[in-house]
Design a protein around this motif. Structure first.
Motif, PDB file in Angstrom:
ATOM      1  N   VAL A 125      11.663  -5.814  -6.855  1.00 38.78           N
ATOM      2  CA  VAL A 125      11.148  -6.774  -5.870  1.00 38.78           C
ATOM      3  C   VAL A 125       9.916  -6.255  -5.132  1.00 38.78           C
ATOM      4  O   VAL A 125       9.019  -7.024  -4.814  1.00 38.78           O
ATOM      5  CB  VAL A 125      12.276  -7.157  -4.873  1.00 38.78           C
ATOM      6  N   PRO A 130      10.579 -11.396  -4.564  1.00 32.08           N
ATOM      7  CA  PRO A 130      11.978 -11.840  -4.689  1.00 32.08           C
ATOM      8  C   PRO A 130      12.196 -12.880  -5.791  1.00 32.08           C
ATOM      9  O   PRO A 130      13.240 -12.912  -6.416  1.00 32.08           O
ATOM     10  CB  PRO A 130      12.309 -12.432  -3.309  1.00 32.08           C
ATOM     11  N   LYS A 139      16.634  -6.578  -7.270  1.00 28.79           N
ATOM     12  CA  LYS A 139      16.372  -6.421  -5.833  1.00 28.79           C
ATOM     13  C   LYS A 139      16.087  -4.957  -5.508  1.00 28.79           C
ATOM     14  O   LYS A 139      15.169  -4.639  -4.767  1.00 28.79           O
ATOM     15  CB  LYS A 139      17.609  -6.870  -5.043  1.00 28.79           C
TER      16      LYS A 139
END
Ligand code: HEC
Length: 137
Positions: free
Chosen positions: A65, A70, A61
């Motif tokens: 990302v 995601p 993350k």
């Protein structure tokens, strides 16, 4: 008439052999699309089990990302502007071996936006990310 039967059998045998070897070729081709892992990375295995996926998800993350998206589909906010586009990691992880993934994440891919992460991430963090990649679909 006998000849025809013989011919059909021969053609049948030929087709069967051809289809067998085609199946082999196509799986070899899938592997051949990945570059060979350099010796200093080849054969490395993940010291962590599936429980490391959670920590790996946090690292993903924070660092990955923006480009990979995601779910790792290559659709992060920064992906539009990139050429080549970020890889779909959900697909890649199904066929790419762990030593390949570790090598690419550690050293990046020259000429693309995929930078080397060794130095930024520890080896342990890279292995945790790889555990996370294996949860992607
Ligand atoms: C700045 C954008 C960007 C960021 C951030 C980024 N990547 Fe990438 N990544 C790319 C691009 C672009 C490619 C495709 C390169 C290519 O065509 O092979 C790629 C390719 C990859 C590949 C496949 C390499 C190959 O060629 O098989 C892996 C695995 C990967 N990234 C993992 C990660 C991980 C894990 C992170 C976070 C630690 C990360 N990436 C962060 C842009 C990025």
């Amino acid at each position: 008439m006998k000849r025809m039967v013989f011919g059909v059998v021969v053609i049948g045998m030929f087709l069967c052999v051809a289809c067998g070897s085609n199946a082999e070729n196509s799986s070899a081709q899938v592997e051949a699309t990945l570059a060979p892992v350099p010796p200093e990375f080849a054969g490395k295995t993940n010291p962590f089990g599936p429980e490391a996926a959670e920590a790996g998800g946090e690292i993903f993350k924070a660092n990955c990302v923006s480009c990979h998206g995601p779910q790792g589909h290559g659709d992060g906010p920064a992906a539009q502007a990139l050429d080549p586009k970020p890889k779909n990691l959900a697909e890649l992880q199904k066929t790419a071996p762990d030593d390949y993934l570790f090598w690419r994440i550690a050293t990046g891919r020259p000429g693309t936006a995929m930078v080397a992460w060794q130095g930024t991430l520890t080896d342990e963090q890279i292995w945790q990310v790889i555990r996370f990649l294996h949860t992607l679909n």
